[in-house]
Design a protein around this motif. Structure first.
Motif, mmCIF file in Angstrom:
data_model
loop_
_atom_site.group_PDB
_atom_site.id
_atom_site.type_symbol
_atom_site.label_atom_id
_atom_site.label_comp_id
_atom_site.label_asym_id
_atom_site.label_seq_id
_atom_site.Cartn_x
_atom_site.Cartn_y
_atom_site.Cartn_z
ATOM 1 N N SER A 270 0.832 -1.202 0.000
ATOM 2 C CA SER A 270 0.000 0.000 0.000
ATOM 3 C C SER A 270 0.866 1.251 0.000
ATOM 4 C CB SER A 270 -0.932 0.017 1.217
ATOM 5 O OG SER A 270 -0.197 0.190 2.402
ATOM 6 N N MET A 271 0.317 2.315 -0.527
ATOM 7 C CA MET A 271 1.024 3.592 -0.566
ATOM 8 C C MET A 271 0.033 4.710 -0.256
ATOM 9 S SD MET A 271 3.095 5.398 -3.675
ATOM 10 C CE MET A 271 4.283 4.116 -3.990
ATOM 11 N N ILE A 272 0.411 5.566 0.696
ATOM 12 C CA ILE A 272 -0.428 6.697 1.074
ATOM 13 C C ILE A 272 0.351 7.971 0.759
ATOM 14 C CG2 ILE A 272 -1.355 7.954 3.059
ATOM 15 C CD1 ILE A 272 -2.058 5.225 4.262
ATOM 16 N N VAL A 273 -0.274 8.902 0.039
ATOM 17 C CA VAL A 273 0.388 10.169 -0.281
ATOM 18 C C VAL A 273 -0.489 11.309 0.232
ATOM 19 C CG1 VAL A 273 1.385 11.623 -2.076
ATOM 20 C CG2 VAL A 273 1.352 9.140 -2.379
ATOM 21 N N PHE A 274 0.083 12.177 1.076
ATOM 22 C CA PHE A 274 -0.703 13.242 1.692
ATOM 23 C C PHE A 274 -0.841 14.451 0.779
ATOM 24 C CE2 PHE A 274 0.186 10.710 5.346
ATOM 25 C CZ PHE A 274 -0.983 10.815 6.054
ATOM 26 N N ASP A 275 -2.041 15.028 0.822
ATOM 27 C CA ASP A 275 -2.317 16.263 0.094
ATOM 28 C C ASP A 275 -2.491 17.420 1.081
ATOM 29 O OD1 ASP A 275 -2.725 17.628 -2.303
ATOM 30 O OD2 ASP A 275 -4.888 17.599 -1.993
ATOM 31 N N THR B 243 4.200 14.078 1.218
ATOM 32 C CA THR B 243 4.776 13.053 2.091
ATOM 33 C C THR B 243 4.115 11.717 1.765
ATOM 34 O OG1 THR B 243 5.174 14.668 3.832
ATOM 35 C CG2 THR B 243 5.101 12.353 4.495
ATOM 36 N N ALA B 244 4.943 10.702 1.566
ATOM 37 C CA ALA B 244 4.403 9.415 1.106
ATOM 38 C C ALA B 244 4.887 8.284 1.994
ATOM 39 C CB ALA B 244 4.819 9.169 -0.339
ATOM 40 N N LEU B 245 3.967 7.374 2.306
ATOM 41 C CA LEU B 245 4.278 6.223 3.149
ATOM 42 C C LEU B 245 4.003 4.947 2.359
ATOM 43 C CD1 LEU B 245 4.940 5.127 6.067
ATOM 44 C CD2 LEU B 245 2.468 5.105 6.441
ATOM 45 N N LEU B 246 5.025 4.116 2.231
ATOM 46 C CA LEU B 246 4.905 2.862 1.483
ATOM 47 C C LEU B 246 5.026 1.684 2.440
ATOM 48 C CD1 LEU B 246 5.037 1.202 -1.249
ATOM 49 C CD2 LEU B 246 7.512 1.456 -1.093
ATOM 50 N N ARG C 293 14.207 12.921 0.256
ATOM 51 C CA ARG C 293 14.880 11.706 0.680
ATOM 52 C C ARG C 293 13.884 10.610 1.028
ATOM 53 N NH1 ARG C 293 17.664 11.466 6.430
ATOM 54 N NH2 ARG C 293 18.393 9.337 6.368
ATOM 55 N N VAL C 294 14.146 9.403 0.519
ATOM 56 C CA VAL C 294 13.362 8.245 0.905
ATOM 57 C C VAL C 294 14.065 7.567 2.059
ATOM 58 C CG1 VAL C 294 12.521 5.974 0.212
ATOM 59 C CG2 VAL C 294 12.467 7.868 -1.421
ATOM 60 N N LYS C 295 13.347 7.357 3.147
ATOM 61 C CA LYS C 295 13.958 6.770 4.332
ATOM 62 C C LYS C 295 13.230 5.488 4.709
ATOM 63 C CE LYS C 295 15.146 7.863 9.080
ATOM 64 N NZ LYS C 295 15.010 8.766 10.214
ATOM 65 N N ARG C 296 13.990 4.420 4.859
ATOM 66 C CA ARG C 296 13.414 3.188 5.392
ATOM 67 C C ARG C 296 13.101 3.419 6.860
ATOM 68 N NH1 ARG C 296 13.981 -2.342 4.161
ATOM 69 N NH2 ARG C 296 12.749 -3.530 5.629
ATOM 70 N N LYS D 224 10.082 4.676 -6.249
ATOM 71 C CA LYS D 224 8.923 5.323 -6.887
ATOM 72 C C LYS D 224 8.265 6.353 -5.974
ATOM 73 C CE LYS D 224 8.078 3.791 -11.063
ATOM 74 N NZ LYS D 224 8.005 4.699 -12.200
ATOM 75 N N LEU D 225 8.580 6.291 -4.682
ATOM 76 C CA LEU D 225 7.961 7.223 -3.733
ATOM 77 C C LEU D 225 8.233 8.677 -4.098
ATOM 78 C CD1 LEU D 225 8.450 5.862 -0.114
ATOM 79 C CD2 LEU D 225 6.341 6.163 -1.360
ATOM 80 N N LYS D 226 9.419 8.913 -4.677
ATOM 81 C CA LYS D 226 9.793 10.283 -5.023
ATOM 82 C C LYS D 226 8.852 10.889 -6.045
ATOM 83 C CE LYS D 226 14.610 9.186 -4.352
ATOM 84 N NZ LYS D 226 15.795 8.758 -5.070
ATOM 85 N N ASN D 227 8.274 10.024 -6.869
ATOM 86 C CA ASN D 227 7.376 10.527 -7.914
ATOM 87 C C ASN D 227 5.918 10.232 -7.594
ATOM 88 O OD1 ASN D 227 9.626 11.297 -9.425
ATOM 89 N ND2 ASN D 227 9.826 9.222 -10.215
#
Lengths: 396, 271
Positions: free
Chosen positions: B89-94, B102-105, B125-128, B266-269
């Motif tokens: 799942s992926m959540i992207v905030f508006d 901000t995106a959470l994978l 930056r994508v952070k684990r 892909k989170l960056k985009n």
């Protein structure tokens, strides 16, 4: 195509898409006050307490299917004292086309490599906007052309970087500067083409279960300058040399613990002088430890074995301790604090920030920076530059 | 011949409900545990095959004093046919606007902790990140992280408590006790209406056994002509009096997303 807004449709035509474009705005405008309470250290420096204004709006236009994306993110800071700190930059201005994992991009952008929190030694694509933030958190937009492939677990991306951005430095009037202002108008280059000497880079990332790995390679102009004293004009001039570098960064995440390591091997100048550098650290989180609050602690060490004549780094043998305190309330209140200590000479830089949201679109952050340590080091230039900041930003 | 043609057509359209079991079939024999597992399996079976989901969500956080905060985000999910792997799942905030982009994978796992990555646009930056935060609040709401992710059937012990009327319908009372010792709950009690197996409400009990929250599912609509999906969720905290409402303003299924669309890079985009 439905054309309600002719400008956007024109852009959509340029993008070559047949559908209605999706337009998104982001970014912020902010007022940022700084108060210095000590006397400036060097002649010519203003007291420097005052309010600067910052704007960083973003406009994104994308085709409905997400194949074509164009982004513009200009940046401007208006500083009341330092002309050099009043500056404009294009953080992002890019066009990207992506389809079934493949993608190509062109323009200017900001790229981040590495896993550490305090400083990322492997992060070499962008120049630092030093006059905007001495901790390296602000970066200048890097002109690029890139192509890559992203799979489920791995990705590979290559970059062509046709033009070099010079590091920004405070002017004579500015606080947080070195003893002699850097003459940024007469930068020197090892490469004959100067800033037009192209650089190239590639990055491979791989994720498997608890482990994330990144491999990087870079060839071109070093983003770190060394400083040359021009005796005739008593000026200090930045000089950018050539470098070749390979790097590795990795993180292992298990439960509330993350272990991180990153490092590079660099061949500096056309004479290929070798040296290595890097760091390691851990991060541990206490989630919901009381009343829904989270506390994350980080500890890191940074080492760099560069020769004396190489560009000076502030991160040669340093230890970092940091914490993040998140209240998880509706205002997203959080406190960040970090201390970086040079374990050889004791030079210490401390920073603490506390922020919360007001309403839906405002965020306020208050913070303070402190510099401690012996005289005679590079960082000792900042010893009288302790300051507090207050920032109010409106986001859109 | 007609029945054969119908079978082929139904199979081709992926709309087969021929094998769906009824509540009576599932509760005829067995211990309460076996019946509970069977009903949980039937919930899974009726949701299987959706492939992927794309939705827009509006969340309203209300406290007893009447103050409100809103969050808007998009959500994407990818079904994993292998029951050993949890869904992606992926959540992207508006909104709020300071976290826009901000995106959470999450890569779900049935055994062990999910893999999670966070993208912070301000840092580029994508952070684990650690997924050990099960009980913490999701963006200040009354939903805990564990209420939204990692609820695969295999992560709980199931038991049928009984059957009772719920409004005009009849509901199966189903108990799910989390196997994960890090869960904040001793058990959840689901009310599942016995005709279409729609979950009507869930009661959450803390480790001391007290009922702390109730989640109500409303505005059920059929998505992709087959899957009943609640478009309005309301989580009420009985201790604090706070209420979080969550409404899907759009929901589509089977849009053709691929696993690579759920990669950290892909989170960056992500949009």
């Amino acid at each position: 195509m439905q054309c309600h807004r002719p400008g956007l449709c024109a852009l959509a035509l340029v993008l070559g898409c047949a559908q209605a474009p999706e337009v998104k705005t982001a970014g912020y405008v902010a007022a940022e006050g700084r108060v210095f309470w000590q006397e400036p250290k060097y002649p010519g420096q203003e007291q420097g307490s005052g309010v600067s204004l910052v704007a960083e709006p973003e406009l994104e236009v994308a085709s409905e299917d997400g194949v074509h994306t164009a982004v513009a993110r200009p940046f401007y800071r208006l500083d009341p004292y330092d002309q050099r700190r009043s500056h404009f930059d294009v953080r992002k201005a890019s066009y990207q086309v992506s389809s079934s994992g493949w993608e190509a991009g062109l323009g200017a952008g900001v790229f981040t490599w590495g896993v550490l929190e305090s400083h990322r030694p492997v992060d070499v694509l962008n120049q630092i906007d030093f006059v905007d933030a001495i901790d390296g958190s602000a970066k200048l937009g890097q002109p690029y052309a890139s192509a890559g492939y992203t799979g489920e677990r791995a990705s590979l991306r290559v970059y062509y970087l046709p033009f070099f951005r010079e590091r920004t430095f405070p002017g004579v009037d500015g606080r947080l500067r070195f003893a002699v202002p850097i003459d940024t108008e007469n930068a020197m280059y090892e490469a004959e083409l100067g800033p037009w000497h192209p650089s190239g880079a590639a990055r491979f990332t791989w994720s498997e279960d608890d482990v994330d790995i990144g491999l990087g390679i870079f060839s071109g102009l070093s983003r770190e300058p060394r400083f040359v004293v021009e005796l005739t004009r008593v000026q200090v001039v930045p000089r950018y040399d050539l470098m070749q570098q390979i790097s590795l960064d990795a993180q292992w995440t298990t439960g509330p613990l993350a272990l991180k390591v990153e490092g590079f091997a660099r061949l500096w100048t056309a004479a290929f002088q070798p040296f290595v550098g890097g760091g390691a650290g851990l991060e541990y989180s206490f989630f919901d430890f009381v009343d829904g609050w989270d506390l994350s602690l980080a500890a890191e060490i940074l080492l760099d074995a560069r020769p004396l004549e190489a560009p000076i780094t502030l991160f040669d043998h340093d230890a970092f301790a940091g914490l993040r305190f998140a209240f998880n309330d509706t205002a997203s209140t959080e406190v960040l604090a970090g201390t970086l200590v040079d374990v050889i000479d004791g030079t210490t830089m401390m920073r603490v920030d506390a922020g919360r949201r007001f309403g839906a679109d405002w965020r306020a952050i208050v913070g303070a920076s402190f510099f401690l340590g012996p005289k005679g080091t590079l960082e000792s230039a900042f010893l009288q530059d302790d300051h507090v900041t207050a920032r109010l930003a409106y986001f859109f | 011949m007609k029945s054969v043609w119908m079978t082929v057509l139904v199979a081709a359209l992926g709309m087969g409900t021929a094998h769906a079991k009824t509540a009576a079939e599932l509760t005829r024999v067995g211990t309460p545990e076996e019946q509970g597992r069977a009903i949980a399996g039937e919930l899974d079976a009726r949701n299987a095959g959706y492939r992927d989901l794309v939705g827009e969500v509006e969340m309203v956080l209300r406290d007893p004093s009447g103050s409100e905060a809103k969050r808007r985000f998009s959500i994407k999910a990818l079904e994993q046919p292998d029951p050993k792997i949890g869904d992606y799942s992926m959540i992207v905030f508006d909104t709020p606007t300071d976290v826009k982009g901000t995106a959470l994978l999450s890569h779900g796992k049935v055994d062990g902790e999910d893999d999670q990555w966070l993208y912070l646009p301000a840092l580029g930056r994508v952070k684990r990140i650690s997924s050990a935060n099960r009980t913490g609040s999701f963006v200040g709401s009354e939903f805990a992280y564990e209420d939204l992710t990692g609820n695969d059937t295999g992560k709980s012990s199931w038991r049928l408590l009984g059957q009772e009327p719920c409004g005009k319908l009849s509901c199966l009372k189903l108990e799910a006790a989390p196997r994960d010792p890090a869960s904040g709950y001793s058990r959840r009690v689901l009310s599942v209406e016995s005709t279409d197996f729609r979950i009507i409400s869930v009661d959450f009990f803390d480790r001391k056994g007290a009922r702390i929250k109730t989640l109500s599912y409303d505005d059920y609509r059929k998505v992709s002509g087959r899957y009943w999906r609640a478009h309005a969720w309301t989580m009420k905290n009985h201790q604090s009096g706070k209420v979080t409402s969550l409404a899907f303003t759009s929901m589509r299924m089977g849009t053709g997303l691929r696993a690579a669309d759920f990669s950290a890079e892909k989170l960056k985009n992500a949009r």
